[in-house]
Scaffold this motif. Structure first.
Motif, PDB file in Angstrom:
ATOM      1  N   PHE A   1      16.630 -41.732 -13.897  1.00 38.37           N
ATOM      2  CA  PHE A   1      17.123 -42.333 -12.663  1.00 38.37           C
ATOM      3  C   PHE A   1      16.494 -43.714 -12.483  1.00 38.37           C
ATOM      4  N   THR A   2      17.094 -44.492 -11.620  1.00 39.09           N
ATOM      5  CA  THR A   2      16.597 -45.822 -11.296  1.00 39.09           C
ATOM      6  C   THR A   2      16.201 -45.833  -9.827  1.00 39.09           C
ATOM      7  N   ALA A   3      15.073 -46.482  -9.535  1.00 39.18           N
ATOM      8  CA  ALA A   3      14.604 -46.568  -8.150  1.00 39.18           C
ATOM      9  C   ALA A   3      13.791 -47.836  -7.959  1.00 39.18           C
ATOM     10  N   GLN A   4      13.752 -48.305  -6.737  1.00 38.56           N
ATOM     11  CA  GLN A   4      12.949 -49.477  -6.402  1.00 38.56           C
ATOM     12  C   GLN A   4      11.604 -49.007  -5.857  1.00 38.56           C
ATOM     13  N   ILE A   5      10.544 -49.595  -6.380  1.00 43.33           N
ATOM     14  CA  ILE A   5       9.202 -49.354  -5.856  1.00 43.33           C
ATOM     15  C   ILE A   5       8.603 -50.712  -5.556  1.00 43.33           C
ATOM     16  N   ASN A   6       8.182 -50.877  -4.309  1.00 47.69           N
ATOM     17  CA  ASN A   6       7.631 -52.156  -3.850  1.00 47.69           C
ATOM     18  C   ASN A   6       8.578 -53.319  -4.150  1.00 47.69           C
ATOM     19  N   GLY A   7       9.864 -53.071  -3.984  1.00 48.23           N
ATOM     20  CA  GLY A   7      10.865 -54.123  -4.148  1.00 48.23           C
ATOM     21  C   GLY A   7      11.249 -54.431  -5.582  1.00 48.23           C
ATOM     22  N   LYS A   8      10.727 -53.685  -6.544  1.00 48.90           N
ATOM     23  CA  LYS A   8      11.046 -53.942  -7.953  1.00 48.90           C
ATOM     24  C   LYS A   8      11.809 -52.757  -8.532  1.00 48.90           C
ATOM     25  N   PRO A   9      12.891 -53.030  -9.280  1.00 52.65           N
ATOM     26  CA  PRO A   9      13.642 -51.928  -9.886  1.00 52.65           C
ATOM     27  C   PRO A   9      12.861 -51.308 -11.047  1.00 52.65           C
ATOM     28  N   ASN A  10      12.893 -49.987 -11.125  1.00 57.16           N
ATOM     29  CA  ASN A  10      12.231 -49.243 -12.185  1.00 57.16           C
ATOM     30  C   ASN A  10      13.197 -48.203 -12.731  1.00 57.16           C
ATOM     31  N   VAL A  11      13.156 -48.007 -14.044  1.00 63.57           N
ATOM     32  CA  VAL A  11      13.941 -46.964 -14.684  1.00 63.57           C
ATOM     33  C   VAL A  11      12.973 -45.864 -15.088  1.00 63.57           C
ATOM     34  N   PHE A  12      13.246 -44.642 -14.622  1.00 60.97           N
ATOM     35  CA  PHE A  12      12.375 -43.499 -14.885  1.00 60.97           C
ATOM     36  C   PHE A  12      13.091 -42.460 -15.727  1.00 60.97           C
ATOM     37  N   TYR A  13      12.312 -41.796 -16.554  1.00 60.63           N
ATOM     38  CA  TYR A  13      12.795 -40.611 -17.260  1.00 60.63           C
ATOM     39  C   TYR A  13      11.682 -39.577 -17.141  1.00 60.63           C
ATOM     40  N   ILE A  14      11.992 -38.440 -16.568  1.00 55.40           N
ATOM     41  CA  ILE A  14      11.018 -37.361 -16.389  1.00 55.40           C
ATOM     42  C   ILE A  14      10.989 -36.545 -17.686  1.00 55.40           C
ATOM     43  N   GLU A  15       9.948 -36.683 -18.468  1.00 56.49           N
ATOM     44  CA  GLU A  15       9.843 -35.955 -19.734  1.00 56.49           C
ATOM     45  C   GLU A  15       9.396 -34.510 -19.536  1.00 56.49           C
ATOM     46  N   LYS A  16       8.338 -34.321 -18.733  1.00 58.27           N
ATOM     47  CA  LYS A  16       7.749 -32.981 -18.594  1.00 58.27           C
ATOM     48  C   LYS A  16       7.102 -32.853 -17.235  1.00 58.27           C
ATOM     49  N   VAL A  17       7.281 -31.688 -16.600  1.00 58.70           N
ATOM     50  CA  VAL A  17       6.637 -31.365 -15.330  1.00 58.70           C
ATOM     51  C   VAL A  17       5.781 -30.127 -15.556  1.00 58.70           C
ATOM     52  N   MET A  18       4.492 -30.245 -15.231  1.00 58.05           N
ATOM     53  CA  MET A  18       3.526 -29.154 -15.437  1.00 58.05           C
ATOM     54  C   MET A  18       2.705 -28.963 -14.180  1.00 58.05           C
ATOM     55  N   LEU A  19       2.002 -27.862 -14.114  1.00 60.77           N
ATOM     56  CA  LEU A  19       1.070 -27.627 -13.024  1.00 60.77           C
ATOM     57  C   LEU A  19      -0.222 -28.408 -13.279  1.00 60.77           C
ATOM     58  N   ILE A  20      -0.873 -28.815 -12.217  1.00 59.94           N
ATOM     59  CA  ILE A  20      -2.209 -29.410 -12.357  1.00 59.94           C
ATOM     60  C   ILE A  20      -3.144 -28.295 -12.748  1.00 59.94           C
ATOM     61  N   SER A  21      -3.920 -28.540 -13.789  1.00 63.15           N
ATOM     62  CA  SER A  21      -4.831 -27.456 -14.231  1.00 63.15           C
ATOM     63  C   SER A  21      -6.180 -27.577 -13.593  1.00 63.15           C
TER      64      SER A  21
ATOM     65  N   LEU B   1       9.301 -39.957  -7.182  1.00 65.12           N
ATOM     66  CA  LEU B   1       9.447 -38.896  -8.177  1.00 65.12           C
ATOM     67  C   LEU B   1       9.700 -37.520  -7.561  1.00 65.12           C
ATOM     68  N   GLU B   2       9.273 -37.336  -6.326  1.00 63.73           N
ATOM     69  CA  GLU B   2       9.350 -36.024  -5.677  1.00 63.73           C
ATOM     70  C   GLU B   2      10.757 -35.439  -5.715  1.00 63.73           C
ATOM     71  N   GLY B   3      10.815 -34.188  -6.145  1.00 69.31           N
ATOM     72  CA  GLY B   3      12.079 -33.459  -6.170  1.00 69.31           C
ATOM     73  C   GLY B   3      12.915 -33.664  -7.420  1.00 69.31           C
ATOM     74  N   LYS B   4      12.503 -34.581  -8.281  1.00 68.30           N
ATOM     75  CA  LYS B   4      13.277 -34.852  -9.501  1.00 68.30           C
ATOM     76  C   LYS B   4      12.984 -33.776 -10.547  1.00 68.30           C
ATOM     77  N   LEU B   5      14.015 -33.425 -11.298  1.00 66.43           N
ATOM     78  CA  LEU B   5      13.906 -32.407 -12.340  1.00 66.43           C
ATOM     79  C   LEU B   5      13.520 -33.015 -13.682  1.00 66.43           C
ATOM     80  N   GLU B   6      12.867 -32.189 -14.475  1.00 61.78           N
ATOM     81  CA  GLU B   6      12.504 -32.556 -15.845  1.00 61.78           C
ATOM     82  C   GLU B   6      13.766 -32.906 -16.643  1.00 61.78           C
ATOM     83  N   MET B   7      13.603 -33.823 -17.600  1.00 59.80           N
ATOM     84  CA  MET B   7      14.673 -34.242 -18.509  1.00 59.80           C
ATOM     85  C   MET B   7      15.798 -34.994 -17.778  1.00 59.80           C
TER      86      MET B   7
END
Length: 157
Positions: free
Chosen positions: A137-157, A128-134
């Motif tokens: 993208f597709t990426a493999q994690i532990n050898g499995k394909p995953n489809v991601f959509y970044i809805e919202k990026v916020m600060l940790i409160s 997820l690092e470096g990806k922009l909100e909205m």
């Protein structure tokens, strides 16, 4: 490579070490009690064997907890975001293969996957690092394909 940790994460790690040290001491004293029961049969003593195994596990966990402090670098989470980009110290709402998730990208001493706090250098956070909100993208994690959509990026409160 240094490990990023906030001061809060450092305090959490010190507390974890105290708990583990107490556990090791408790097991060591139980081992002592079991070995004094009979000096001739200690080697055939099942409780002794179990305690020695528990001691090895507890000692390994304590060593790992100390190792997390080696090479750590203090870096607090950001107080502002110049752009809605996933990074260390952000909380992210995502869709992962169509399922909503909310995770926080944290430093050493604060990770707790069950609470949605993932270490910044774990496979999911690195994906997820470096990806922009909205963005999707597709990426493999532990050898499995995953489809991601970044809805919202916020600060940790």
């Amino acid at each position: 490579m240094s490990k990023l940790m906030t001061h809060r994460g450092y305090q959490n790690q010190l507390e974890r070490i105290k708990v583990l040290e107490a556990k090791v001491s408790e097991i060591e004293s139980k081992v002592g009690e079991v070995t004094t029961q009979s000096s001739e049969t200690w080697h055939d003593n099942a409780p002794y064997s179990i305690l020695v195994e528990e001691l090895g596990i507890a000692d390994r966990r304590l060593r790992e907890a100390h190792d997390e402090l080696n090479g750590c670098k203090f870096q607090e989470y950001p107080s502002t975001l110049s752009e809605p980009r996933v990074s260390y110290g952000t909380r992210v709402k995502i869709l992962r293969n169509g399922k909503p998730e909310e995770i926080s990208i944290v430093g050493y001493g604060e990770a707790d996957y069950e609470k949605g706090k993932v270490l910044y250098d774990c496979p999911l956070a690195l994906t997820l690092e470096g990806k922009l909100e909205m963005r999707a993208f597709t990426a493999q994690i532990n050898g499995k394909p995953n489809v991601f959509y970044i809805e919202k990026v916020m600060l940790i409160s």
